[in-house]
Motif scaffolding. Structure first.
Motif, PDB file in Angstrom:
ATOM      1  N   VAL A 426     -18.037  -3.344 109.555  1.00  0.00           N
ATOM      2  CA  VAL A 426     -19.502  -3.365 109.595  1.00  0.00           C
ATOM      3  C   VAL A 426     -20.078  -3.297 108.185  1.00  0.00           C
ATOM      4  O   VAL A 426     -21.003  -4.049 107.837  1.00  0.00           O
ATOM      5  CB  VAL A 426     -20.018  -2.189 110.450  1.00  0.00           C
ATOM      6  CG1 VAL A 426     -21.527  -2.020 110.280  1.00  0.00           C
ATOM      7  CG2 VAL A 426     -19.684  -2.413 111.912  1.00  0.00           C
ATOM      8  N   LYS A 427     -19.551  -2.403 107.365  1.00  0.00           N
ATOM      9  CA  LYS A 427     -20.075  -2.253 106.008  1.00  0.00           C
ATOM     10  C   LYS A 427     -19.860  -3.519 105.178  1.00  0.00           C
ATOM     11  O   LYS A 427     -20.768  -3.977 104.461  1.00  0.00           O
ATOM     12  CB  LYS A 427     -19.406  -1.065 105.315  1.00  0.00           C
ATOM     13  CG  LYS A 427     -19.916  -0.837 103.906  1.00  0.00           C
ATOM     14  CD  LYS A 427     -19.262   0.359 103.258  1.00  0.00           C
ATOM     15  CE  LYS A 427     -19.793   0.555 101.843  1.00  0.00           C
ATOM     16  NZ  LYS A 427     -19.152   1.721 101.163  1.00  0.00           N
ATOM     17  N   HIS A 428     -18.669  -4.124 105.271  1.00  0.00           N
ATOM     18  CA  HIS A 428     -18.388  -5.304 104.476  1.00  0.00           C
ATOM     19  C   HIS A 428     -19.220  -6.489 104.938  1.00  0.00           C
ATOM     20  O   HIS A 428     -19.721  -7.267 104.111  1.00  0.00           O
ATOM     21  CB  HIS A 428     -16.892  -5.633 104.549  1.00  0.00           C
ATOM     22  CG  HIS A 428     -16.043  -4.762 103.675  1.00  0.00           C
ATOM     23  ND1 HIS A 428     -15.680  -3.497 104.040  1.00  0.00           N
ATOM     24  CD2 HIS A 428     -15.498  -4.974 102.447  1.00  0.00           C
ATOM     25  CE1 HIS A 428     -14.945  -2.954 103.072  1.00  0.00           C
ATOM     26  NE2 HIS A 428     -14.804  -3.840 102.105  1.00  0.00           N
ATOM     27  N   LEU A 429     -19.398  -6.653 106.237  1.00  0.00           N
ATOM     28  CA  LEU A 429     -20.236  -7.752 106.738  1.00  0.00           C
ATOM     29  C   LEU A 429     -21.694  -7.558 106.324  1.00  0.00           C
ATOM     30  O   LEU A 429     -22.355  -8.507 105.887  1.00  0.00           O
ATOM     31  CB  LEU A 429     -20.129  -7.840 108.260  1.00  0.00           C
ATOM     32  CG  LEU A 429     -18.856  -8.475 108.829  1.00  0.00           C
ATOM     33  CD1 LEU A 429     -18.827  -8.335 110.339  1.00  0.00           C
ATOM     34  CD2 LEU A 429     -18.749  -9.946 108.417  1.00  0.00           C
ATOM     35  N   HIS A 432     -22.055  -8.420 102.770  1.00  0.00           N
ATOM     36  CA  HIS A 432     -21.912  -9.860 102.552  1.00  0.00           C
ATOM     37  C   HIS A 432     -23.197 -10.602 102.916  1.00  0.00           C
ATOM     38  O   HIS A 432     -23.536 -11.613 102.291  1.00  0.00           O
ATOM     39  CB  HIS A 432     -20.752 -10.397 103.382  1.00  0.00           C
ATOM     40  CG  HIS A 432     -20.408 -11.824 103.083  1.00  0.00           C
ATOM     41  ND1 HIS A 432     -19.583 -12.175 102.040  1.00  0.00           N
ATOM     42  CD2 HIS A 432     -20.786 -12.985 103.666  1.00  0.00           C
ATOM     43  CE1 HIS A 432     -19.463 -13.494 101.998  1.00  0.00           C
ATOM     44  NE2 HIS A 432     -20.182 -14.008 102.983  1.00  0.00           N
ATOM     45  N   PHE A 433     -23.945 -10.089 103.880  1.00  0.00           N
ATOM     46  CA  PHE A 433     -25.200 -10.721 104.285  1.00  0.00           C
ATOM     47  C   PHE A 433     -26.387 -10.238 103.457  1.00  0.00           C
ATOM     48  O   PHE A 433     -27.537 -10.562 103.765  1.00  0.00           O
ATOM     49  CB  PHE A 433     -25.475 -10.446 105.774  1.00  0.00           C
ATOM     50  CG  PHE A 433     -24.441 -11.016 106.697  1.00  0.00           C
ATOM     51  CD1 PHE A 433     -23.735 -12.165 106.343  1.00  0.00           C
ATOM     52  CD2 PHE A 433     -24.156 -10.412 107.911  1.00  0.00           C
ATOM     53  CE1 PHE A 433     -22.769 -12.693 107.184  1.00  0.00           C
ATOM     54  CE2 PHE A 433     -23.191 -10.937 108.762  1.00  0.00           C
ATOM     55  CZ  PHE A 433     -22.495 -12.086 108.395  1.00  0.00           C
ATOM     56  N   GLY A 434     -26.125  -9.474 102.401  1.00  0.00           N
ATOM     57  CA  GLY A 434     -27.199  -9.013 101.515  1.00  0.00           C
ATOM     58  C   GLY A 434     -27.938  -7.796 102.039  1.00  0.00           C
ATOM     59  O   GLY A 434     -29.088  -7.561 101.635  1.00  0.00           O
ATOM     60  N   GLY A 435     -27.310  -7.013 102.912  1.00  0.00           N
ATOM     61  CA  GLY A 435     -27.962  -5.837 103.468  1.00  0.00           C
ATOM     62  C   GLY A 435     -27.255  -4.556 103.105  1.00  0.00           C
ATOM     63  O   GLY A 435     -26.405  -4.514 102.207  1.00  0.00           O
ATOM     64  N   SER A 436     -27.578  -3.496 103.837  1.00  0.00           N
ATOM     65  CA  SER A 436     -26.980  -2.183 103.596  1.00  0.00           C
ATOM     66  C   SER A 436     -26.946  -1.411 104.908  1.00  0.00           C
ATOM     67  O   SER A 436     -27.607  -1.781 105.886  1.00  0.00           O
ATOM     68  CB  SER A 436     -27.769  -1.395 102.549  1.00  0.00           C
ATOM     69  OG  SER A 436     -29.105  -1.187 103.003  1.00  0.00           O
ATOM     70  N   ILE A 437     -26.183  -0.329 104.923  1.00  0.00           N
ATOM     71  CA  ILE A 437     -26.054   0.498 106.118  1.00  0.00           C
ATOM     72  C   ILE A 437     -26.146   1.964 105.724  1.00  0.00           C
ATOM     73  O   ILE A 437     -25.628   2.364 104.670  1.00  0.00           O
ATOM     74  CB  ILE A 437     -24.734   0.217 106.875  1.00  0.00           C
ATOM     75  CG1 ILE A 437     -24.673   1.022 108.162  1.00  0.00           C
ATOM     76  CG2 ILE A 437     -23.531   0.484 105.992  1.00  0.00           C
ATOM     77  CD1 ILE A 437     -23.533   0.609 109.076  1.00  0.00           C
ATOM     78  N   LYS A 452     -29.831  -2.489 107.488  1.00  0.00           N
ATOM     79  CA  LYS A 452     -30.959  -3.209 106.904  1.00  0.00           C
ATOM     80  C   LYS A 452     -30.481  -4.591 106.447  1.00  0.00           C
ATOM     81  O   LYS A 452     -29.576  -4.683 105.615  1.00  0.00           O
ATOM     82  CB  LYS A 452     -31.532  -2.435 105.715  1.00  0.00           C
ATOM     83  CG  LYS A 452     -32.073  -1.068 106.089  1.00  0.00           C
ATOM     84  CD  LYS A 452     -32.632  -0.345 104.867  1.00  0.00           C
ATOM     85  CE  LYS A 452     -33.170   1.033 105.233  1.00  0.00           C
ATOM     86  NZ  LYS A 452     -33.703   1.739 104.037  1.00  0.00           N
ATOM     87  N   LEU A 453     -31.116  -5.640 107.002  1.00  0.00           N
ATOM     88  CA  LEU A 453     -30.765  -7.017 106.667  1.00  0.00           C
ATOM     89  C   LEU A 453     -31.999  -7.762 106.203  1.00  0.00           C
ATOM     90  O   LEU A 453     -33.130  -7.385 106.547  1.00  0.00           O
ATOM     91  CB  LEU A 453     -30.147  -7.709 107.889  1.00  0.00           C
ATOM     92  CG  LEU A 453     -28.809  -7.146 108.392  1.00  0.00           C
ATOM     93  CD1 LEU A 453     -28.419  -7.820 109.696  1.00  0.00           C
ATOM     94  CD2 LEU A 453     -27.716  -7.332 107.346  1.00  0.00           C
ATOM     95  N   PRO A 454     -31.821  -8.844 105.421  1.00  0.00           N
ATOM     96  CA  PRO A 454     -32.982  -9.613 104.942  1.00  0.00           C
ATOM     97  C   PRO A 454     -33.771 -10.220 106.099  1.00  0.00           C
ATOM     98  O   PRO A 454     -33.202 -10.709 107.075  1.00  0.00           O
ATOM     99  CB  PRO A 454     -32.345 -10.691 104.062  1.00  0.00           C
ATOM    100  CG  PRO A 454     -30.996 -10.173 103.704  1.00  0.00           C
ATOM    101  CD  PRO A 454     -30.550  -9.347 104.867  1.00  0.00           C
ATOM    102  N   LEU A 455     -35.079 -10.179 105.994  1.00  0.00           N
ATOM    103  CA  LEU A 455     -35.965 -10.736 107.003  1.00  0.00           C
ATOM    104  C   LEU A 455     -36.263 -12.196 106.677  1.00  0.00           C
ATOM    105  O   LEU A 455     -36.575 -12.540 105.532  1.00  0.00           O
ATOM    106  CB  LEU A 455     -37.273  -9.937 107.051  1.00  0.00           C
ATOM    107  CG  LEU A 455     -38.393 -10.497 107.935  1.00  0.00           C
ATOM    108  CD1 LEU A 455     -37.996 -10.436 109.405  1.00  0.00           C
ATOM    109  CD2 LEU A 455     -39.698  -9.731 107.682  1.00  0.00           C
ATOM    110  N   VAL A 456     -36.159 -13.050 107.680  1.00  0.00           N
ATOM    111  CA  VAL A 456     -36.539 -14.461 107.528  1.00  0.00           C
ATOM    112  C   VAL A 456     -38.026 -14.570 107.797  1.00  0.00           C
ATOM    113  O   VAL A 456     -38.486 -14.296 108.917  1.00  0.00           O
ATOM    114  CB  VAL A 456     -35.736 -15.364 108.495  1.00  0.00           C
ATOM    115  CG1 VAL A 456     -36.219 -16.807 108.391  1.00  0.00           C
ATOM    116  CG2 VAL A 456     -34.250 -15.267 108.181  1.00  0.00           C
ATOM    117  N   LYS A 457     -38.770 -14.944 106.766  1.00  0.00           N
ATOM    118  CA  LYS A 457     -40.216 -15.046 106.924  1.00  0.00           C
ATOM    119  C   LYS A 457     -40.571 -16.284 107.734  1.00  0.00           C
ATOM    120  O   LYS A 457     -39.896 -17.307 107.667  1.00  0.00           O
ATOM    121  CB  LYS A 457     -40.893 -15.117 105.545  1.00  0.00           C
ATOM    122  CG  LYS A 457     -40.685 -13.873 104.707  1.00  0.00           C
ATOM    123  CD  LYS A 457     -41.407 -14.004 103.392  1.00  0.00           C
ATOM    124  CE  LYS A 457     -41.208 -12.773 102.524  1.00  0.00           C
ATOM    125  NZ  LYS A 457     -41.904 -12.889 101.210  1.00  0.00           N
TER     126      LYS A 457
END
Length: 466
Positions: A426-429, A432-437, A452-457
């Protein structure tokens, strides 16, 4: 006066010598002596008056110049013909001395400017190094230290230079090694652990030729992270061996039991085969998780990242785990959020993140408990939360739960079929997607994982029109 006597006596002596040598009559001696003395007196008097007059004139001119200077009136040296030659000579000598001095000062200024440029270049190069550099003299006094060295030695102040090495570093082993390196011309390299910062420092020192006594160049390299990774690697190898050995041992034991006669026992053979199948599935899951984690870390797995609907993915993952939750008498609930929220990720990777968090929550929640999922957006981030009211995680373990094969309760995790790699994946994925846990947990109350993952506007009206 001395010149007058000298000029007077010299002719007289010459005449007497000539007359005696000639052997003439005494009268001739007297006449010659008288004439010589008279001529000598006359010549000496004339020379004396000429010299005295010149000295008086020069003295008078000097007094006039002195009075003019005292009264603040510039003296006109050009009107003093006897002073001009003397002053002209002094002026030429002064000008020549001034030229020599000016050239010397200019050369020293240029040399000093070049030395300052070399010093700044030297300090700039050493200042950007990640390794610490110390220069010590023969007495162990620090002559130079860069910023990295002061940071590694836990001394941010710039008053390190000029102090003795033992005043800055309170590690007796390191101090003894430095003293030994100064005493004997022999380089060394060794690792030390600083007691104040618990940092592992690799120290290498070599002799430096300084005048009058040789010094020492000490290079400090922080290998704390490297040693931590090596420790993790050793733990990983040990844990992999143990995790693989456990199901294999069970499979081997059940298979041996069947071969020794239990195969013909129709009542007990089927449970043995079922156990073998369970351990084989566990072994397969473990190998798959290890391969998945290896691909993520090496970035050899090509993720097809694109906008993914968060709410839809969460609902699909919950639907796939409802039967497992019912079997364990746990309530699996979803708090409806904005279904239009999207994040930029790989669909299968996002599904893996949610499934692993839900499975982990179910494994650590007692019967009658509940697991809640929710999603929202905040500060251009998509927030996914998985919360349970399970056993919780002690504070001392929360920093390590994302390490591979790390288990807070090893017996419970293995009993629930966990591989110990779920949270690490989970942490590595997420990274890799530009987020955090993040994790928040209290023992006996429950645990909350926040991704927390990037939001697509949403596209602007002009972009939609195009």
């Amino acid at each position: 006066m001395f010149r007058f006597l000298l000029s007077t006596l010299t002719p007289v002596i010459i005449c007497l010598v000539l007359l005696i040598g000639a052997g003439v009559h005494l009268l001739v001696y007297v006449l010659a002596a008288t004439l010589g003395i008279a001529a000598a007196i006359l010549l000496g008097f004339l020379q004396y008056r000429r010299d005295s007059k010149a000295v008086d004139t020069f003295s008078k001119q000097l007094r006039e110049i002195e009075r003019s200077l005292e009264n603040g009136i510039p003296a006109n040296i050009q009107e003093q013909p006897s002073v001009v030659p003397v002053m002209e000579g002094l002026r030429k000598q002064t000008n020549a001395l001034s030229v020599v001095t000016s050239n010397r000062i200019s050369a020293l200024t240029t040399q000093n400017r070049e030395l300052m440029q070399v010093k700044k270049r030297f300090e700039g190069i050493l200042g950007t190094m990640i390794e610490g550099v110390l220069v010590l003299d023969g007495n162990g006094q620090i002559l130079y230290s860069n910023e990295a060295a002061r940071k590694l030695l836990d001394s941010q102040s710039r008053d390190v230079d000029g102090r003795l090495f033992w005043e800055v570093v309170r590690t007796p082993e390191l101090q003894e090694a430095i003293d030994s390196a100064i005493a004997i011309d022999q380089p060394f390299r060794k690792e030390y652990t600083l007691k104040r910062t618990k940092s592992v420092i690799e120290v290498s020192a070599s002799r430096l030729l300084l005048k009058p006594d040789p010094g020492l160049v000490v290079v400090l390299h922080n290998v704390t992270e490297l040693r931590r990774l090596e420790h993790m690697r050793r733990d990983f190898v040990s844990n992999v061996s143990h995790e693989l050995k456990t199901p294999l041992t069970s499979i081997q034991a059940y298979a041996d039991t069947l071969l020794e006669g239990a195969l013909d026992d129709t009542e007990n053979s089927r449970p043995f085969v079922t156990r073998i199948l369970e351990q084989a599935d566990r072994l397969q899951n473990l190998i798959q998780d290890m391969l998945r984690l290896a691909r993520i870390e090496s970035q050899s797995d090509a993720f097809e990242c694109k906008p993914v609907p968060v709410g839809k993915t969460i609902i699909e993952c919950v639907d796939a785990r409802v039967s497992l939750a019912h079997a364990r008498k746990i309530s699996l609930r979803v708090e409806t959020g904005d279904e239009s929220l999207q994040t930029y990720a790989d669909p299968e990777g996002l599904r893996t993140i949610i499934e692993n968090l839900v499975t982990n929550a179910l494994n650590h929640t007692r019967e009658g408990g509940h697991v809640d999922l929710r999603w929202k957006h905040l500060n251009e981030k998509v927030i996914i939360e998985v919360q349970d009211n399970g056993v919780g995680i002690p504070k001392e373990h929360q920093a390590r739960i994302f390490e591979r094969f790390y288990r807070v309760d090893a017996a419970r995790s293995r009993g629930m079929g966990g591989t110990g790699l779920g949270l690490s994946i989970v942490k590595h994925l997420t990274s890799h997607f530009g987020g955090s846990i993040e994790v928040e947990s209290e023992v006996g109350i429950g645990t909350l994982f926040r991704v927390k993952l990037p939001l697509v506007k949403e596209p602007q009206a002009s972009e939609q029109a195009v």
